[in-house]
Design a protein around this motif. Structure first.
Motif, PDB file in Angstrom:
ATOM      1  N   PHE A   1       0.858  -1.177   0.000  1.00 30.96           N
ATOM      2  CA  PHE A   1       0.000   0.000   0.000  1.00 30.96           C
ATOM      3  C   PHE A   1       0.897   1.229   0.000  1.00 30.96           C
ATOM      4  O   PHE A   1       2.078   1.149   0.332  1.00 30.96           O
ATOM      5  CB  PHE A   1      -0.972   0.016   1.194  1.00 30.96           C
ATOM      6  CG  PHE A   1      -0.300  -0.004   2.541  1.00 30.96           C
ATOM      7  CD1 PHE A   1       0.024   1.184   3.195  1.00 30.96           C
ATOM      8  CD2 PHE A   1       0.002  -1.202   3.170  1.00 30.96           C
ATOM      9  CE1 PHE A   1       0.640   1.169   4.432  1.00 30.96           C
ATOM     10  CE2 PHE A   1       0.612  -1.229   4.417  1.00 30.96           C
ATOM     11  CZ  PHE A   1       0.935  -0.042   5.051  1.00 30.96           C
ATOM     12  N   PRO A  11      -1.677  -4.246   4.315  1.00 27.04           N
ATOM     13  CA  PRO A  11      -2.583  -3.935   3.201  1.00 27.04           C
ATOM     14  C   PRO A  11      -4.017  -4.382   3.507  1.00 27.04           C
ATOM     15  O   PRO A  11      -4.237  -5.383   4.200  1.00 27.04           O
ATOM     16  CB  PRO A  11      -1.994  -4.728   2.037  1.00 27.04           C
ATOM     17  CG  PRO A  11      -0.544  -4.863   2.371  1.00 27.04           C
ATOM     18  CD  PRO A  11      -0.505  -5.004   3.867  1.00 27.04           C
ATOM     19  N   ASN A  12      -4.978  -3.627   3.024  1.00 27.37           N
ATOM     20  CA  ASN A  12      -6.416  -3.893   3.178  1.00 27.37           C
ATOM     21  C   ASN A  12      -6.903  -3.802   4.626  1.00 27.37           C
ATOM     22  O   ASN A  12      -7.890  -4.430   5.000  1.00 27.37           O
ATOM     23  CB  ASN A  12      -6.794  -5.253   2.565  1.00 27.37           C
ATOM     24  CG  ASN A  12      -6.471  -5.312   1.103  1.00 27.37           C
ATOM     25  OD1 ASN A  12      -6.791  -4.395   0.348  1.00 27.37           O
ATOM     26  ND2 ASN A  12      -5.783  -6.362   0.690  1.00 27.37           N
ATOM     27  N   HIS A  13      -6.227  -3.018   5.446  1.00 28.46           N
ATOM     28  CA  HIS A  13      -6.657  -2.786   6.828  1.00 28.46           C
ATOM     29  C   HIS A  13      -7.985  -2.041   6.800  1.00 28.46           C
ATOM     30  O   HIS A  13      -8.264  -1.286   5.863  1.00 28.46           O
ATOM     31  CB  HIS A  13      -5.588  -1.944   7.535  1.00 28.46           C
ATOM     32  CG  HIS A  13      -5.738  -1.920   9.028  1.00 28.46           C
ATOM     33  ND1 HIS A  13      -6.669  -1.137   9.662  1.00 28.46           N
ATOM     34  CD2 HIS A  13      -5.055  -2.571  10.003  1.00 28.46           C
ATOM     35  CE1 HIS A  13      -6.556  -1.313  10.980  1.00 28.46           C
ATOM     36  NE2 HIS A  13      -5.585  -2.167  11.213  1.00 28.46           N
ATOM     37  N   ILE A  14      -8.789  -2.206   7.828  1.00 26.37           N
ATOM     38  CA  ILE A  14     -10.050  -1.468   7.885  1.00 26.37           C
ATOM     39  C   ILE A  14      -9.767   0.031   8.002  1.00 26.37           C
ATOM     40  O   ILE A  14      -8.756   0.425   8.562  1.00 26.37           O
ATOM     41  CB  ILE A  14     -10.944  -1.930   9.063  1.00 26.37           C
ATOM     42  CG1 ILE A  14     -10.244  -1.692  10.401  1.00 26.37           C
ATOM     43  CG2 ILE A  14     -11.352  -3.368   8.906  1.00 26.37           C
ATOM     44  CD1 ILE A  14     -11.161  -1.832  11.599  1.00 26.37           C
ATOM     45  N   PRO A  15     -10.632   0.871   7.461  1.00 23.10           N
ATOM     46  CA  PRO A  15     -10.440   2.318   7.562  1.00 23.10           C
ATOM     47  C   PRO A  15     -10.373   2.751   9.031  1.00 23.10           C
ATOM     48  O   PRO A  15     -11.072   2.207   9.883  1.00 23.10           O
ATOM     49  CB  PRO A  15     -11.665   2.905   6.872  1.00 23.10           C
ATOM     50  CG  PRO A  15     -12.113   1.821   5.945  1.00 23.10           C
ATOM     51  CD  PRO A  15     -11.802   0.532   6.647  1.00 23.10           C
ATOM     52  N   ARG A  53      -6.692   4.041   4.822  1.00 21.50           N
ATOM     53  CA  ARG A  53      -7.690   3.729   3.796  1.00 21.50           C
ATOM     54  C   ARG A  53      -7.364   2.345   3.256  1.00 21.50           C
ATOM     55  O   ARG A  53      -6.346   1.766   3.613  1.00 21.50           O
ATOM     56  CB  ARG A  53      -7.642   4.752   2.671  1.00 21.50           C
ATOM     57  CG  ARG A  53      -7.909   6.166   3.126  1.00 21.50           C
ATOM     58  CD  ARG A  53      -7.894   7.108   1.948  1.00 21.50           C
ATOM     59  NE  ARG A  53      -7.537   8.456   2.392  1.00 21.50           N
ATOM     60  CZ  ARG A  53      -7.052   9.379   1.612  1.00 21.50           C
ATOM     61  NH1 ARG A  53      -6.817   9.115   0.342  1.00 21.50           N
ATOM     62  NH2 ARG A  53      -6.770  10.563   2.090  1.00 21.50           N
ATOM     63  N   LYS A  54      -8.184   1.840   2.360  1.00 27.43           N
ATOM     64  CA  LYS A  54      -7.990   0.478   1.850  1.00 27.43           C
ATOM     65  C   LYS A  54      -6.609   0.271   1.232  1.00 27.43           C
ATOM     66  O   LYS A  54      -5.943  -0.725   1.499  1.00 27.43           O
ATOM     67  CB  LYS A  54      -9.071   0.159   0.820  1.00 27.43           C
ATOM     68  CG  LYS A  54      -8.987  -1.246   0.302  1.00 27.43           C
ATOM     69  CD  LYS A  54     -10.082  -1.551  -0.689  1.00 27.43           C
ATOM     70  CE  LYS A  54      -9.968  -3.004  -1.099  1.00 27.43           C
ATOM     71  NZ  LYS A  54      -9.978  -3.251  -2.460  1.00 27.43           N
ATOM     72  N   ASP A  55      -6.144   1.224   0.422  1.00 29.31           N
ATOM     73  CA  ASP A  55      -4.885   1.036  -0.293  1.00 29.31           C
ATOM     74  C   ASP A  55      -3.878   2.157  -0.028  1.00 29.31           C
ATOM     75  O   ASP A  55      -2.924   2.327  -0.763  1.00 29.31           O
ATOM     76  CB  ASP A  55      -5.142   0.930  -1.794  1.00 29.31           C
ATOM     77  CG  ASP A  55      -5.860   2.162  -2.338  1.00 29.31           C
ATOM     78  OD1 ASP A  55      -6.335   2.979  -1.538  1.00 29.31           O
ATOM     79  OD2 ASP A  55      -5.934   2.302  -3.563  1.00 29.31           O
ATOM     80  N   LYS A  56      -4.094   2.912   1.060  1.00 30.83           N
ATOM     81  CA  LYS A  56      -3.224   4.058   1.333  1.00 30.83           C
ATOM     82  C   LYS A  56      -3.282   4.411   2.821  1.00 30.83           C
ATOM     83  O   LYS A  56      -4.342   4.357   3.438  1.00 30.83           O
ATOM     84  CB  LYS A  56      -3.697   5.252   0.499  1.00 30.83           C
ATOM     85  CG  LYS A  56      -2.872   6.503   0.630  1.00 30.83           C
ATOM     86  CD  LYS A  56      -3.447   7.580  -0.291  1.00 30.83           C
ATOM     87  CE  LYS A  56      -2.609   8.821  -0.281  1.00 30.83           C
ATOM     88  NZ  LYS A  56      -3.117   9.843  -1.187  1.00 30.83           N
TER      89      LYS A  56
END
Length: 134
Positions: A4, A36-40, A72-75
Motif C-alpha cells: 500500500f 494492506p487492506n486494513h479497515i479504515p 484507507r484500503k490502499d493508502k
C-alpha cells in the motif's frame, strides 16, 4: 506480497511517499501494525518512532512527532507536526534540546516553567536521538 502507499506529510513538505508492506506506529491507545487492506481508521499518534517494512529491504525507522494517521484500503497517510528520516536528524541539536528540556523539568518547581511543553520537548528530542541511532 501486497503493498500500500504510505505518505508521511508535515506542514512544510512530504517526507515519505512509497509503497510498503507494513507500518508500525504508536497511537494514543497503543501500538498499531497496519497491513494492506486494513479497515479504515483515523487515530492520533504519540511522539514516537514509526517502523516501515518493505519486502527485500531493511526496516526503515522515522522520527514522527505527533499528528494523525488515516488508514484507507490502499493508502495510509500520516499527517505529522514534524517527521525526519535518520539522515536528516541533527544529533547535536537534538542532544542540546534534550539537555534544555531536562533542565526545565528539573526546575519545574518554579511557577514560570511550562511542564507539559518541556515534557513534549524532551520526548521529541529523545525520539530524534533514538531514531538517529547515535
Amino acid at each position: 506480497m501486497s503493498t500500500f502507499l504510505l505518505e508521511i506529510v508535515t506542514p512544510e513538505r512530504t517526507v515519505y511517499a512509497e509503497q510498503v508492506n507494513m507500518v508500525s506506529v504508536k497511537g494514543v491507545q497503543g501500538e498499531l501494525g497496519i497491513l494492506p487492506n486494513h479497515i479504515p481508521l483515523v487515530t492520533p499518534l504519540k511522539i514516537a518512532p514509526i517502523t516501515v517494512k518493505k519486502q527485500g529491504s531493511k526496516d526503515e525507522v522515522l522520527a514522527v512527532n505527533g499528528g494523525f494517521m488515516e488508514v484507507r484500503k490502499d493508502k495510509v497517510v500520516i499527517l505529522a507536526e514534524s517527521a525526519e528520516l535518520p539522515g536528516q536528524i541533527d544529533i547535536d541539536r537534538a542532544r542540546a534540546a534534550k539537555e534544555r528540556a531536562e533542565k526545565r523539568l528539573a526546575d519545574a518547581k518554579q511557577d514560570n516553567v511550562d511542564f507539559k511543553r518541556a515534557e513534549a520537548s524532551l520526548q521529541r528530542a529523545m525520539n530524534r536521538i533514538g531514531v538517529s541511532g547515535k
